[in-house]
Motif scaffolding. Structure first.
Motif, mmCIF file in Angstrom:
data_model
loop_
_atom_site.group_PDB
_atom_site.id
_atom_site.type_symbol
_atom_site.label_atom_id
_atom_site.label_comp_id
_atom_site.label_asym_id
_atom_site.label_seq_id
_atom_site.Cartn_x
_atom_site.Cartn_y
_atom_site.Cartn_z
ATOM 1 N N GLU A 51 64.283 29.035 19.707
ATOM 2 C CA GLU A 51 65.157 28.367 18.842
ATOM 3 C C GLU A 51 64.766 26.860 18.615
ATOM 4 O O GLU A 51 64.335 26.233 19.694
ATOM 5 N N GLY A 52 64.796 26.353 17.403
ATOM 6 C CA GLY A 52 64.345 25.035 17.016
ATOM 7 C C GLY A 52 62.982 24.795 16.524
ATOM 8 O O GLY A 52 62.702 23.694 16.072
ATOM 9 N N ARG A 53 62.205 26.134 16.698
ATOM 10 C CA ARG A 53 60.795 25.966 16.163
ATOM 11 C C ARG A 53 60.830 25.410 14.620
ATOM 12 O O ARG A 53 61.772 26.049 13.773
ATOM 13 N N GLU A 54 59.868 24.824 14.087
ATOM 14 C CA GLU A 54 59.699 24.441 12.844
ATOM 15 C C GLU A 54 59.079 25.278 11.938
ATOM 16 O O GLU A 54 57.852 25.825 12.425
ATOM 17 N N VAL A 55 59.608 25.730 10.786
ATOM 18 C CA VAL A 55 58.887 26.513 9.816
ATOM 19 C C VAL A 55 58.599 25.755 8.573
ATOM 20 O O VAL A 55 59.651 25.396 8.020
ATOM 21 N N GLY A 56 57.262 25.422 8.086
ATOM 22 C CA GLY A 56 57.224 24.826 6.624
ATOM 23 C C GLY A 56 57.128 25.889 5.553
ATOM 24 O O GLY A 56 56.624 26.888 5.783
ATOM 25 N N VAL A 57 57.881 25.550 4.520
ATOM 26 C CA VAL A 57 57.995 26.372 3.493
ATOM 27 C C VAL A 57 57.580 25.871 2.306
ATOM 28 O O VAL A 57 58.176 24.757 1.759
ATOM 29 N N GLY A 58 56.863 26.393 1.466
ATOM 30 C CA GLY A 58 56.322 25.738 0.039
ATOM 31 C C GLY A 58 56.491 26.571 -1.024
ATOM 32 O O GLY A 58 56.406 27.777 -1.097
ATOM 33 N N ALA A 59 56.743 26.129 -2.187
ATOM 34 C CA ALA A 59 57.031 27.101 -3.468
ATOM 35 C C ALA A 59 56.107 26.118 -4.515
ATOM 36 O O ALA A 59 56.305 24.895 -4.603
ATOM 37 N N HIS A 60 55.240 27.140 -5.374
ATOM 38 C CA HIS A 60 54.438 26.346 -6.307
ATOM 39 C C HIS A 60 54.977 27.068 -7.736
ATOM 40 O O HIS A 60 55.041 28.261 -7.799
ATOM 41 N N GLN A 61 55.080 26.268 -8.678
ATOM 42 C CA GLN A 61 55.197 26.387 -10.015
ATOM 43 C C GLN A 61 54.264 25.580 -10.677
ATOM 44 O O GLN A 61 53.738 24.487 -10.330
ATOM 45 N N PRO A 62 53.873 25.881 -11.845
ATOM 46 C CA PRO A 62 52.918 25.164 -12.806
ATOM 47 C C PRO A 62 53.317 23.592 -12.932
ATOM 48 O O PRO A 62 54.334 23.513 -13.409
ATOM 49 N N GLY A 63 52.649 22.961 -12.322
ATOM 50 C CA GLY A 63 52.676 21.304 -12.443
ATOM 51 C C GLY A 63 53.604 20.614 -11.525
ATOM 52 O O GLY A 63 53.823 19.822 -11.364
ATOM 53 N N TYR A 64 54.117 21.562 -10.387
ATOM 54 C CA TYR A 64 54.900 21.005 -9.401
ATOM 55 C C TYR A 64 54.796 21.932 -7.879
ATOM 56 O O TYR A 64 54.596 23.193 -8.272
ATOM 57 N N ASP A 65 54.902 21.063 -6.961
ATOM 58 C CA ASP A 65 54.917 21.818 -5.475
ATOM 59 C C ASP A 65 56.586 21.229 -4.847
ATOM 60 O O ASP A 65 56.395 20.202 -4.725
ATOM 61 N N PHE A 66 57.158 22.428 -4.266
ATOM 62 C CA PHE A 66 58.253 21.946 -3.478
ATOM 63 C C PHE A 66 57.729 22.239 -2.152
ATOM 64 O O PHE A 66 57.104 23.170 -1.551
ATOM 65 N N TRP A 67 58.287 21.375 -1.127
ATOM 66 C CA TRP A 67 57.958 21.495 0.274
ATOM 67 C C TRP A 67 59.296 21.145 1.003
ATOM 68 O O TRP A 67 59.995 20.043 0.875
ATOM 69 N N THR A 68 59.606 21.992 2.200
ATOM 70 C CA THR A 68 60.602 21.495 2.921
ATOM 71 C C THR A 68 60.296 22.203 4.406
ATOM 72 O O THR A 68 59.361 23.076 4.436
ATOM 73 N N ILE A 69 61.034 21.615 5.528
ATOM 74 C CA ILE A 69 60.864 22.129 6.802
ATOM 75 C C ILE A 69 62.190 22.968 7.102
ATOM 76 O O ILE A 69 63.265 22.182 7.139
ATOM 77 N N ALA A 70 62.096 24.005 7.700
ATOM 78 C CA ALA A 70 63.270 24.836 8.032
ATOM 79 C C ALA A 70 63.130 25.046 9.634
ATOM 80 O O ALA A 70 62.157 24.773 10.074
ATOM 81 N N THR A 71 64.061 25.402 10.281
ATOM 82 C CA THR A 71 64.374 25.596 11.551
ATOM 83 C C THR A 71 64.559 26.779 11.974
ATOM 84 O O THR A 71 65.792 27.360 11.553
ATOM 85 N N VAL A 72 64.028 27.485 13.178
ATOM 86 C CA VAL A 72 64.466 28.814 13.602
ATOM 87 C C VAL A 72 65.911 28.981 14.148
ATOM 88 O O VAL A 72 65.870 27.732 15.201
ATOM 89 N N ASP A 73 66.868 29.632 14.135
ATOM 90 C CA ASP A 73 67.992 29.506 14.913
ATOM 91 C C ASP A 73 67.811 30.707 16.084
ATOM 92 O O ASP A 73 66.744 31.152 16.399
ATOM 93 N N GLU A 74 69.084 30.682 16.796
ATOM 94 C CA GLU A 74 68.949 31.461 17.976
ATOM 95 C C GLU A 74 68.786 32.973 17.908
ATOM 96 O O GLU A 74 68.326 33.520 18.714
ATOM 97 N N PHE A 75 68.941 33.351 16.485
ATOM 98 C CA PHE A 75 68.596 34.672 16.343
ATOM 99 C C PHE A 75 66.964 35.078 15.525
ATOM 100 O O PHE A 75 66.889 36.174 15.361
#
Length: 713
Positions: free
Chosen positions: A228-252
């Motif tokens: 629990e608490g491990r970080e997961v980086g998540v990226g989304a790419h579309q033409p001309g732009y990149d999204f990025w965020t950090i998510a966290t693993v829950d207890e499950f």
């Protein structure tokens, strides 16, 4: 004598002791343990810290291995560890308490206090980042030295690659392994990537992306086994732009990524990926598998050669694309089943092909390939007749078909054809899909104007009435041709020369005379052998006449740059020669017979208007009115002589063969053959150079015409 002492009655509440050593200037260090007070002499260790190239490093932390005495190097890389109790220490350089730096820590052992010159040479630390994608079976590793051999080891399975330059960070190299034919990359596998000095280890983890919602800008998945608490980086790419965020693993073991704080609209996303890192920064990656909505494949010709520029589309034409240079295409479609057509239209200037259809193709299909057959468009047949040369040619038939020629020698008698000939159509040179025939034996008749020629394959028939046309004159210097034809008719005049083709359409006048004036064309007319005029009828069939170009004379031109003169030989004696320089008539002279062969002779041209100077790239044309000889003057110089080396040198076109000679009075001529250097310079050595009264360089072309220059010491 052992340096120890004791105070018998210390005062309660603490005490202070002072100690001095009267025979030394060294400081002392005191320790107290359970009432035992010890004094030690104080000392130091000093030196420098350099990088791998020997340059001093500022701001590097140096300390004993146990710590407590740390200091920072100055701008000269110098350090001193002071107040060290006398003894032996392990000294470490490269610690980061003075600030972050890229160098690896180095330790020197068993260094005695009082030592100077305790120097370090630090090397930059390596940050190797390795990523594994078990679903797609690849391992990527970055940060290696470009050109080094990198090895991948997974459960005794080994692959090697040479590190390639990374375009996004060209000072580092990378490898990507994706050939695991003998097994599948799965979570739990240990991955080792290493070179001769460093090993990076990653244990593949379990990571999934289970959903993606473009409307809510959210994605989610699992990381089973991650705490629990491990970080997961998540990226989304579309033409001309990149999204990025950090998510966290829950207890499950679930994670959830929300991009809604990013105000950029999320649309046409092409890639979603998640990464979970270990303590060393290596990662396991997962990608979201979008629903398959593509249909793809290749388009080839009938011989399996890829075809670029072919339209591939759904049968209703709503979705379409063009094949690339490899013949590959992709159609991005809503999920479903489609009829796919190729060859209906073209995307570029290419031959047409017959359309081909593949029916009931579901989206997600790959390797939907087409093999198209080229549409051969046979042009309308046409006839050309040359009565003086006794031939009739006809193009535009199907290769292999039997073609019949019928000849009516006097159509006015209306008594039918007097001669019938047949041939099989053979491929045209340069256009083998189209057939042609050529008839050149009309025995017992001579092909002449007024005769009627019919050519047929049984389904198509072409008829030509042979007409009277002549090609009477060609002035190659003035670039004017002339002849006769039926009055007020259009005809074409062609003059091919090496590397160029003169062509003009003219109209005969009311008296049946025609003239073609090519003087506005800057290209010279010379060395031509096939000069013709072509008279068309209303159907595009034609009668052809040729100008009989005189047999060329084996004459030569020699251009003397130093004396501004031209010597030309082997002309017919008694001829009058005109000299043209760059198209301007500059001199006219008679041919002087040779004493040994009075039928041939020579002319020396000189003393013309100096406005028309003889120089490199000057075009020389010499004509007797019937024959023409041209020559382009070349670049040739004698730039000097060297009295110490007996060497003469100059310049000429690189790689050319050159003859260099000297003349010595009372001795005669002596010459050598040399090749001009690649930089355009040449030199020749003559042991008796300084006895020479003249030096001459000869630059001949393949016809043995030449540019000549002389030097008089």
């Amino acid at each position: 004598d052992v340096g120890a002492f004791a105070e018998a009655n210390p005062q309660e509440g603490g005490f202070a002791l002072e100690c001095s050593v009267h025979d030394s200037s060294e400081n002392l260090y005191m320790t107290k343990t359970d009432g035992q007070v010890d004094f030690y002499r104080m000392s130091f260790i000093s030196g420098h810290v350099f990088d791998g190239n020997g340059s001093p490093l500022e701001g590097i932390g140096v300390d004993t291995a146990e710590g407590g005495y740390g200091t920072c190097t100055d701008e000269f890389g110098s350090y001193t560890l002071s107040n060290l109790p006398e003894g032996t220490y392990d000294i470490a350089a490269g610690r980061d308490f003075c600030g972050e730096h890229p160098f690896e820590e180095q330790v020197l052992t068993d260094v005695s206090t009082g030592s100077t010159g305790v120097d370090f040479n630090l090397v930059e630390g390596r940050q190797i980042d390795t990523t594994a994608q078990p679903d797609h079976d690849w391992v990527f590793s970055f940060g290696w030295t470009i050109g080094d051999l990198i090895t991948l080891n997974i459960d005794e399975f080994t692959l090697t690659q040479t590190a390639m330059e990374a375009e996004w960070q060209p000072e580092f190299g990378y490898v990507q392994f994706d050939d695991f034919d003998s097994f599948d990359l799965t979570p739990g596998m240990p991955v080792e990537v290493y070179d001769e000095t460093y090993t990076d280890i990653l244990v593949v983890e379990m990571l999934t992306i289970d959903f993606f919602d473009e409307a809510t800008k959210t994605a989610g998945g699992t990381a089973p086994g991650a705490e629990e608490g491990r970080e997961v980086g998540v990226g989304a790419h579309q033409p001309g732009y990149d999204f990025w965020t950090i998510a966290t693993v829950d207890e499950f073991g679930n994670w959830f990524a929300d991009f809604s704080d990013d105000l950029t609209p999320m649309q046409d996303v092409e890639d979603i990926h998640a990464m979970i890192w270990d303590d060393d920064g290596d990662a396991t990656q997962a990608n979201f598998e979008f629903p398959q909505t593509l249909i793809s494949g290749h388009v080839y010709d009938s011989e399996s050669v890829p075809l670029g520029g072919i339209v591939v589309q759904t049968d209703n034409g709503e979705y379409n694309t063009c094949t690339n240079g490899d013949g590959y295409y992709e159609l991005n479609l809503p999920e479903g089943t489609y009829d796919i057509a190729a060859g209906r239209f073209l995307c570029g200037d290419i031959p047409p092909y017959e359309e081909q259809m593949v029916e009931n193709v579901p989206t997600g299909s790959t390797d939907i390939d087409f093999h198209l057959v080229e549409i051969i468009e046979i042009p309308e047949p046409y006839i050309s007749a040359q009565p003086e040369h006794e031939w009739v040619g006809s193009n535009g038939w199907m290769v292999g078909d039997l073609i019949t020629l019928n000849l009516d020698i006097d159509p006015e008698l209306a008594n039918g054809y007097e001669l019938t000939l047949t041939q099989l159509a053979t491929p045209e040179e340069g256009n083998p899909e189209i057939g042609r025939v050529n008839f050149d034996d009309f025995t017992p008749y001579d092909l002449a104007p007024g005769m009627l020629v019919e050519i047929t394959d049984g389904t198509q028939t072409k008829i030509l009435l042979v007409e009277l046309i002549t090609f009477d004159s060609l002035d190659q210097t003035a670039k004017i041709a002339g002849g006769t034809a039926p009055p007020e008719r259009e005809l074409g005049v062609g003059i091919p020369v090496e590397g160029y083709f003169f062509w003009m359409v003219v109209t005969s006048d009311e008296f049946g005379n025609w003239e073609a004036d090519f003087s506005s064309d800057p290209n010279p007319i010379n060395d031509t052998v096939d000069v013709f005029a072509q008279l068309w009828d209303e159907d595009g069939d034609s009668t052809v006449a040729h100008y009989e170009v005189p047999e060329p004379l084996d004459v030569h031109i020699y251009a003397y740059l130093d004396s501004q003169s031209i010597y030309t030989t082997d002309w017919d004696a008694g001829s009058i020669l005109d000299l043209y320089l760059d198209g301007v008539l500059v001199q006219t002279k008679p041919v002087i017979p040779f004493s040994g062969d009075p039928s041939k002779g020579y002319v020396t041209f000189s003393g013309w208007d100096p406005v028309y100077a003889l120089s490199p790239d000057t075009t020389i044309i010499i004509t007797d009115g019937l024959h023409f000889k041209s020559y382009l003057v070349e670049s040739l110089e004698i730039t000097g002589i060297n009295e110490f080396t007996n060497e003469v040198y100059g310049t000429a076109p690189a790689g050319r063969d050159l003859e260099v000679g000297i003349f010595i009075s009372g001795v005669g001529n002596h010459s050598v053959n040399i090749t001009v250097e690649s930089d355009g310079t040449w030199s020749a050595i003559f042991p008796d150079l300084f006895e020479a009264s003249s030096i001459t360089a000869y630059l001949f072309d393949d016809d043995h015409d030449g540019t000549i220059i002389r030097y008089f010491p």
